[in-house]
Design a protein around this motif. Structure first.
Motif, short mmCIF file in Angstrom:
data_model
loop_
_atom_site.label_atom_id
_atom_site.label_comp_id
_atom_site.label_asym_id
_atom_site.label_seq_id
_atom_site.Cartn_x
_atom_site.Cartn_y
_atom_site.Cartn_z
N GLN A 1 -11.59 1.65 -2.64
CA GLN A 1 -11.90 2.70 -1.67
C GLN A 1 -13.29 3.28 -1.92
OE1 GLN A 1 -8.40 5.09 -2.41
NE2 GLN A 1 -7.32 4.28 -0.62
N LYS B 1 -3.43 1.31 -9.23
CA LYS B 1 -4.08 2.59 -8.96
C LYS B 1 -5.58 2.49 -9.21
CE LYS B 1 -0.46 5.38 -8.20
NZ LYS B 1 -0.28 6.22 -7.00
N ARG C 1 -7.21 0.13 -6.50
CA ARG C 1 -7.27 0.72 -5.16
C ARG C 1 -8.32 1.82 -5.11
NH1 ARG C 1 -2.46 3.61 -1.55
NH2 ARG C 1 -3.72 3.80 0.34
N THR C 2 -8.40 2.63 -6.14
CA THR C 2 -9.42 3.68 -6.20
C THR C 2 -10.82 3.09 -6.17
OG1 THR C 2 -7.94 5.17 -7.42
CG2 THR C 2 -10.30 5.61 -7.55
N GLU D 1 7.19 10.37 1.25
CA GLU D 1 7.62 9.48 2.33
C GLU D 1 8.34 8.27 1.77
OE1 GLU D 1 5.44 6.48 5.54
OE2 GLU D 1 4.38 8.29 4.87
N ILE E 1 0.87 -1.17 0.00
CA ILE E 1 0.00 0.00 0.00
C ILE E 1 0.91 1.22 0.00
CG2 ILE E 1 -1.75 1.32 1.25
CD1 ILE E 1 -2.74 -1.30 2.44
N GLU E 2 0.90 1.94 -1.09
CA GLU E 2 1.76 3.11 -1.18
C GLU E 2 1.30 4.19 -0.20
OE1 GLU E 2 1.95 4.55 -5.14
OE2 GLU E 2 2.61 2.64 -6.00
N PRO E 3 2.22 4.90 0.43
CA PRO E 3 1.84 5.99 1.33
C PRO E 3 1.07 7.07 0.58
CG PRO E 3 4.23 5.66 1.31
CD PRO E 3 3.65 4.75 0.30
N ASP E 4 0.16 7.72 1.26
CA ASP E 4 -0.58 8.81 0.62
C ASP E 4 0.35 9.92 0.18
OD1 ASP E 4 -3.03 7.52 0.97
OD2 ASP E 4 -3.34 8.39 2.96
N ASP E 5 1.38 10.16 0.97
CA ASP E 5 2.41 11.14 0.61
C ASP E 5 3.57 10.38 -0.01
OD1 ASP E 5 4.23 13.16 0.30
OD2 ASP E 5 4.32 13.71 2.43
N ILE E 6 3.69 10.43 -1.33
CA ILE E 6 4.70 9.65 -2.01
C ILE E 6 6.11 10.11 -1.64
CG2 ILE E 6 4.92 11.07 -4.09
CD1 ILE E 6 4.70 7.21 -3.85
N ASP F 1 -0.39 6.56 -13.15
CA ASP F 1 -1.75 6.70 -12.63
C ASP F 1 -2.77 5.89 -13.43
OD1 ASP F 1 -1.78 8.26 -14.90
OD2 ASP F 1 -2.65 10.03 -13.94
#
Length: 301
Positions: free
Chosen positions: A170, A163, A166-167, A90, A83-88, A158
């Motif tokens: 959610q 991507k 996951r979208t 990081e 799961i990629e961090p929301d803030d890439i 994207d």
């Protein structure tokens, strides 16, 4: 190098590390209907779908339909490689820290003399001054060169399957899990012996002239749901770098197969999406499951 282009989920962070200097070319819409392969593992009260992804794609490839969409809709949970961090940023910071060469040897000095000029030329040609990577271990440059040319050819992160999935998960309120952590996935590269890192980098540089044709072929096999042809196309790279294949592909497949076996003890329906190279050929997740006496059956799309 075919293997790395189908089994990494670290592409967005790699692009961050090259400073955003690569811009995707705008390609005219060319709608393509794809039918990628899908498998199912099942017992009395648990169903697990296995779907091979492509991490970068061009726009207007229609793949999220038919059997894949039905399996996804029927699932309670989506499981990705990471799961990629929301803030890439990081993830990018973690990569930079782990890629830093602690022995003070410049990256280019690690390469055999005859491979330095083509490496430097490849980096410069893809908008990444080689001097900016001198403080890093070779795997970082190899990763960047595995990605940047594809972006120049119009492939977009994207639009990658992870991507999209996951979208959609959610939006539907599905739980999203992962087989590995971001740190674990980066460590697969960072912990490679320097000799293998150099091998990875040189193999990537050598493969650049044929990258457009090679990746396009792999993508066509994926779109057509032909994992056997995909595996055959990957064999040359895998056989040329067996140590890398063991660490980056086969060993991870074995871990995931054991995870799947254990997960069958919990009722429910899962949709697992991992790089397509993990679900093709000898040593694939399906092969590893078979060794555990678990059958993965192909689902009609």
């Amino acid at each position: 190098m075919k293997m790395t282009r189908f089994c990494g989920a670290w592409i967005a962070a790699a692009l961050l590390m090259i400073g955003g200097g690569v811009q995707a070319r705008t390609a005219p819409p060319a709608a393509v209907t794809a039918s990628p392969a899908l498998w199912r593992v099942q017992d009395a009260d648990t169903t697990i779908y296995l779907f091979g992804t492509v991490h970068v794609m061009k726009p207007d490839i229609d793949w999220f339909h038919g059997g894949v969409k039905r399996a996804f809709d029927a699932s309670d949970e989506l499981v990705l490689e990471i799961i990629e961090p929301d803030d890439i940023k990081e993830m990018g910071a973690m990569m930079a820290t782990k890629a830093m060469a602690h022995d003070g040897i410049a990256l280019s000095d690690r390469l055999p003399p005859d491979t330095r000029p083509p490496y430097k030329a490849a980096m410069d040609a893809n908008g990444m001054p080689w001097q900016a990577f001198e403080r890093f271990d070779p795997w970082m440059a190899g990763m960047a060169l595995s990605v940047a040319p594809l972006e120049k050819l119009g492939y977009q992160t994207d639009k990658g399957a992870e991507k999209v999935l996951r979208t959609a998960a959610q939006a539907a309120g599905k739980q999203v899990g992962a087989l590995e952590t971001v740190e674990q996935q980066i460590d697969f590269f960072a912990n490679l012996p320097i000799v293998q890192q150099v091998q990875f980098l040189n193999a990537t540089v050598d493969g650049l002239p044929g990258m457009e044709k090679e990746f396009g072929q792999l993508l066509r096999y994926w779109q057509a749901g032909q994992p056997d042809k995909l595996a055959k196309a990957m064999n040359e790279s895998l056989e040329a770098t067996p140590e890398l294949a063991q660490v980056l592909l086969i060993g991870r497949n074995a871990n995931w197969a054991r995870w799947i076996k254990a997960r069958l003890d919990t009722p429910g329906t899962l949709f697992i999406a991992v790089g397509a190279g993990h679900l093709a050929g000898k040593g694939s997740v399906q092969d590893q499951l078979k060794a555990l006496h678990i059958v993965a059956r192909r689902v009609k799309n």
